[in-house]
Write a protein that holds these residues in place. Structure first.
Motif, short mmCIF file in Angstrom:
data_model
loop_
_atom_site.label_atom_id
_atom_site.label_comp_id
_atom_site.label_asym_id
_atom_site.label_seq_id
_atom_site.Cartn_x
_atom_site.Cartn_y
_atom_site.Cartn_z
N SER A 7 -5.52 2.94 1.83
CA SER A 7 -4.69 3.85 2.31
C SER A 7 -5.42 5.24 2.27
CB SER A 7 -3.55 3.86 2.04
OG SER A 7 -2.84 2.72 2.07
N LEU B 3 0.71 6.10 10.54
CA LEU B 3 -0.48 5.52 11.38
C LEU B 3 -0.52 6.13 12.77
CD1 LEU B 3 -0.10 1.76 10.39
CD2 LEU B 3 -1.79 3.21 9.47
N TYR C 270 -6.28 5.35 -1.65
CA TYR C 270 -5.41 4.56 -2.59
C TYR C 270 -6.18 3.12 -2.10
CZ TYR C 270 -1.85 8.08 -3.34
OH TYR C 270 -1.42 9.42 -3.72
N ASN D 241 -4.71 -0.53 -2.76
CA ASN D 241 -3.46 -1.18 -2.78
C ASN D 241 -2.47 0.15 -2.96
OD1 ASN D 241 -4.27 -3.88 -2.00
ND2 ASN D 241 -4.71 -4.10 -4.26
N ILE E 213 -5.63 -3.36 0.75
CA ILE E 213 -5.15 -2.36 1.63
C ILE E 213 -5.95 -1.11 1.21
CG2 ILE E 213 -3.04 -0.99 2.24
CD1 ILE E 213 -3.11 -4.13 3.04
N VAL F 187 1.75 5.69 5.00
CA VAL F 187 1.08 6.71 5.85
C VAL F 187 1.62 6.50 7.11
CG1 VAL F 187 -0.90 6.88 4.52
CG2 VAL F 187 -0.91 5.05 6.30
N GLY G 280 0.90 -1.11 -0.03
CA GLY G 280 -0.15 0.07 -0.14
C GLY G 280 0.83 1.22 -0.01
N LEU H 59 -7.82 -1.02 6.58
CA LEU H 59 -7.73 0.40 6.45
C LEU H 59 -6.58 1.16 7.06
CD1 LEU H 59 -9.10 3.00 5.19
CD2 LEU H 59 -10.56 2.94 7.36
N LYS H 60 -5.65 1.63 6.26
CA LYS H 60 -4.47 2.52 6.83
C LYS H 60 -4.93 3.92 6.72
CE LYS H 60 -0.70 1.36 4.96
NZ LYS H 60 0.49 0.75 4.17
N ALA H 61 -5.09 4.65 7.74
CA ALA H 61 -5.28 6.01 7.60
C ALA H 61 -4.40 6.94 8.34
CB ALA H 61 -6.68 6.42 8.02
N ASP H 62 -3.70 7.95 7.76
CA ASP H 62 -2.73 8.56 8.38
C ASP H 62 -3.25 9.52 9.71
OD1 ASP H 62 -1.03 11.23 8.67
OD2 ASP H 62 -0.02 10.30 7.20
N THR I 265 -4.21 9.24 3.09
CA THR I 265 -3.10 10.00 3.10
C THR I 265 -3.61 11.35 3.92
OG1 THR I 265 -3.43 11.56 1.24
CG2 THR I 265 -1.75 9.43 1.12
#
Length: 164
Positions: free
Chosen positions: A89, A70, A97, A99, A87, A68, A65, A126-129, A91
Motif C-alpha cells: 500500500s 483507490l 506498507y 501488508n 498487499i 487508502v 492492508g 498494489l494499492k496506491a492512494d 498512502t
C-alpha cells in the motif's frame, strides 16, 4: 433399611419434622426404568448458527492492508481477495506498507523477496492512494520488480453508475 414411604401431596408448607423436599433434575425415564439426564442443545445450535452467519457476512468486508482511497476506473475487473497475495500500500503521503507494516522503500525489495521465498505462489497487489505522487508509485513498482516479481495487480475502485 426400608425406604421412606411416599409423602402425600400437600397444598401448604411441609410439616416441621419432615425432611426438606429435593428438587429433581429434568430427566427422562429410560426404557429400563433408570434415569438419564440430557442437555438441551437447541439454544446452543441456534447461537452457533447465528455467529456463523455473522462471520460469513462480515468476512468479505474486511479489507487487508492499510486503508487508502483507490483511484476510480470505469472498466473495473474485480477479483476476490483469497488471502494469498502480498498487499503493498502507498498512502497519500508516500508511505509504503507491506501488508500492515510500514516499511522504508529501500527495504521493500528484500522484504518481498523474503515473503516470496517462504511462499512462492504469492502475488503482489498494489494499492496506491489516488492522491499519492506518481514518483512514489513508480519507485515502489521498481522495488517490487527488482524482487523478481513480474506480475503486479493494481487496485482500483469501480466507478458507480450516475457519478462523474
Amino acid at each position: 433399611m426400608n425406604p421412606l414411604p411416599p409423602r402425600p401431596a400437600s397444598s401448604g408448607s411441609a410439616s416441621p419434622g419432615a425432611p426438606p423436599r429435593r428438587r429433581r433434575i429434568a430427566s427422562k425415564r429410560h426404557a429400563k426404568g433408570g434415569l438419564r439426564a440430557e442437555i438441551n442443545v437447541t439454544p446452543l445450535v441456534d447461537v452457533v448458527l447465528v455467529l456463523l452467519i455473522i462471520f460469513m457476512v462480515i468476512t468479505p468486508m474486511i479489507a487487508r492492508g492499510v486503508a487508502v482511497e483507490l483511484p476510480v476506473t470505469a472498466h473495473h475487473d474485480q477479483k476476490n481477495d483469497d488471502n494469498k497475495d502480498l498487499i503493498v500500500s502507498i498512502t497519500a503521503e508516500g508511505d509504503v506498507y507491506l501488508n500492515a507494516d510500514k516499511i522504508p522503500i529501500e527495504r521493500l525489495t528484500t522484504a518481498v523477496q523474503e515473503e516470496r521465498r517462504r511462499t512462492p505462489d504469492k502475488g503482489i497487489f498494489l494499492k496506491a492512494d489516488h492522491r499519492a505522487r506518481y514518483g512514489a508509485a513508480r519507485r515502489t513498482m521498481e522495488a517490487i520488480h527488482r524482487a523478481g516479481v513480474e506480475d503486479i495487480q493494481i487496485g482500483t475502485d469501480e466507478k458507480k453508475m450516475g457519478s462523474n
